[in-house]
Design a protein around this motif. Sequence first.
Motif, PDB file in Angstrom:
ATOM      1  N   TYR A  92       0.843  -1.189   0.000  1.00 16.97           N
ATOM      2  CA  TYR A  92       0.000   0.000   0.000  1.00 16.97           C
ATOM      3  C   TYR A  92       0.881   1.242   0.000  1.00 16.97           C
ATOM      4  O   TYR A  92       1.897   1.290   0.693  1.00 16.97           O
ATOM      5  CB  TYR A  92      -0.874   0.044   1.258  1.00 16.97           C
ATOM      6  N   VAL A  94       0.865   4.786   1.382  1.00 19.84           N
ATOM      7  CA  VAL A  94       0.144   5.512   2.426  1.00 19.84           C
ATOM      8  C   VAL A  94       0.685   6.945   2.461  1.00 19.84           C
ATOM      9  O   VAL A  94       1.877   7.165   2.633  1.00 19.84           O
ATOM     10  CB  VAL A  94       0.321   4.835   3.803  1.00 19.84           C
ATOM     11  N   HIS A  95      -0.208   7.902   2.288  1.00 18.52           N
ATOM     12  CA  HIS A  95       0.150   9.317   2.290  1.00 18.52           C
ATOM     13  C   HIS A  95      -0.030   9.893   3.684  1.00 18.52           C
ATOM     14  O   HIS A  95      -0.768   9.348   4.511  1.00 18.52           O
ATOM     15  CB  HIS A  95      -0.743  10.090   1.304  1.00 18.52           C
ATOM     16  N   GLY A  98      -3.501  10.415   4.993  1.00 17.30           N
ATOM     17  CA  GLY A  98      -4.313   9.274   5.406  1.00 17.30           C
ATOM     18  C   GLY A  98      -4.799   8.449   4.234  1.00 17.30           C
ATOM     19  O   GLY A  98      -5.391   7.394   4.414  1.00 17.30           O
ATOM     20  N   GLU A  99      -4.545   8.914   3.033  1.00 19.01           N
ATOM     21  CA  GLU A  99      -4.960   8.169   1.834  1.00 19.01           C
ATOM     22  C   GLU A  99      -4.160   6.875   1.750  1.00 19.01           C
ATOM     23  O   GLU A  99      -2.948   6.854   1.948  1.00 19.01           O
ATOM     24  CB  GLU A  99      -4.696   9.028   0.592  1.00 19.01           C
ATOM     25  N   LYS A 100      -4.862   5.764   1.485  1.00 16.08           N
ATOM     26  CA  LYS A 100      -4.221   4.459   1.320  1.00 16.08           C
ATOM     27  C   LYS A 100      -4.609   3.902  -0.037  1.00 16.08           C
ATOM     28  O   LYS A 100      -5.787   3.747  -0.327  1.00 16.08           O
ATOM     29  CB  LYS A 100      -4.674   3.486   2.411  1.00 16.08           C
ATOM     30  N   GLN A 101      -3.605   3.610  -0.845  1.00 17.99           N
ATOM     31  CA  GLN A 101      -3.847   3.111  -2.194  1.00 17.99           C
ATOM     32  C   GLN A 101      -3.148   1.764  -2.333  1.00 17.99           C
ATOM     33  O   GLN A 101      -1.937   1.654  -2.179  1.00 17.99           O
ATOM     34  CB  GLN A 101      -3.289   4.107  -3.206  1.00 17.99           C
ATOM     35  N   LYS A 102      -3.930   0.732  -2.624  1.00 11.98           N
ATOM     36  CA  LYS A 102      -3.376  -0.611  -2.780  1.00 11.98           C
ATOM     37  C   LYS A 102      -2.758  -0.749  -4.162  1.00 11.98           C
ATOM     38  O   LYS A 102      -3.354  -0.361  -5.164  1.00 11.98           O
ATOM     39  CB  LYS A 102      -4.497  -1.640  -2.603  1.00 11.98           C
ATOM     40  N   SER A 123       4.762  10.293   1.344  1.00 11.43           N
ATOM     41  CA  SER A 123       4.131   8.982   1.165  1.00 11.43           C
ATOM     42  C   SER A 123       5.177   7.893   1.326  1.00 11.43           C
ATOM     43  O   SER A 123       6.344   8.083   1.008  1.00 11.43           O
ATOM     44  CB  SER A 123       3.470   8.884  -0.207  1.00 11.43           C
ATOM     45  N   VAL A 133      -6.643  -4.154   5.979  1.00 11.04           N
ATOM     46  CA  VAL A 133      -6.551  -2.757   5.553  1.00 11.04           C
ATOM     47  C   VAL A 133      -7.619  -2.447   4.522  1.00 11.04           C
ATOM     48  O   VAL A 133      -7.895  -3.244   3.641  1.00 11.04           O
ATOM     49  CB  VAL A 133      -5.154  -2.477   4.941  1.00 11.04           C
ATOM     50  N   GLU A 135      -8.828   0.421   1.673  1.00 11.52           N
ATOM     51  CA  GLU A 135      -8.325   1.547   0.898  1.00 11.52           C
ATOM     52  C   GLU A 135      -9.091   2.813   1.264  1.00 11.52           C
ATOM     53  O   GLU A 135     -10.280   2.775   1.512  1.00 11.52           O
ATOM     54  CB  GLU A 135      -8.474   1.287  -0.603  1.00 11.52           C
ATOM     55  N   ALA A 141      -9.780  10.866   2.690  1.00 14.51           N
ATOM     56  CA  ALA A 141      -8.601  11.101   3.538  1.00 14.51           C
ATOM     57  C   ALA A 141      -8.464  12.557   3.956  1.00 14.51           C
ATOM     58  O   ALA A 141      -7.984  12.840   5.054  1.00 14.51           O
ATOM     59  CB  ALA A 141      -7.344  10.654   2.796  1.00 14.51           C
TER      60      ALA A 141
END
Length: 194
Positions: A92, A94-95, A98-102, A123, A133, A135, A141
């Motif tokens: 992932y 993670v910024h 709080g943004e989480k991108q798989k 990030s 987790v 996304e 976020a």
Amino acid sequence: QAEEAPQLMRTRSDVGVRRRGSSRTPSEQRRIRRHRFSINGHFYNHKTSVFTPAYGSVTNVRINSTMTTPQVLKLLLNKFKIENSAEEFALYIVHTSGEKQKLRASDYPLIARILQGPCEQVSKVFLMEKDQVEEVTYDVAQYIKFEMPVLRSFIQKLEEEEDREVKKLMRKYSILRLMIEQRLEEISEGPTAM
């Protein structure tokens, strides 16, 4: 007494986990030290036979731009000496927002990391369990760090804006309805007058 021993949590190492209440006797402390040991900072759980890295631990691996996400996952699991299957984990981005991108299986993690920019504080790439987790998109976020009163005021403003838009649409369609009804009356009166 064996059932009272602290258990390893899946998302954290059990280094920081302490029983609250009574203190342990020296014999219990020796038994725990024998059953919980560390290799390269990774803690072994005898019950699950799994090495778990300390939560938030950092590692570096050498990868190239042609390696896909599954290849990087296997490399990381080998470095951490984790015995679980690579299908249980995902990478992932993670910024700080709080943004989480798989990262998908077809993605190239090195390229994805480079596209985030040179600053590692903005990030980071994390190895996490897939089912643990969820996304988080950028739209969500950006609101995570606000406090509840601020979020409630956002909701109130959005509701007021929604009410204005609904009233505007209702006015527009009621005017259109009147125009259509008038036209229908004109058409129906026209042939009978002849």
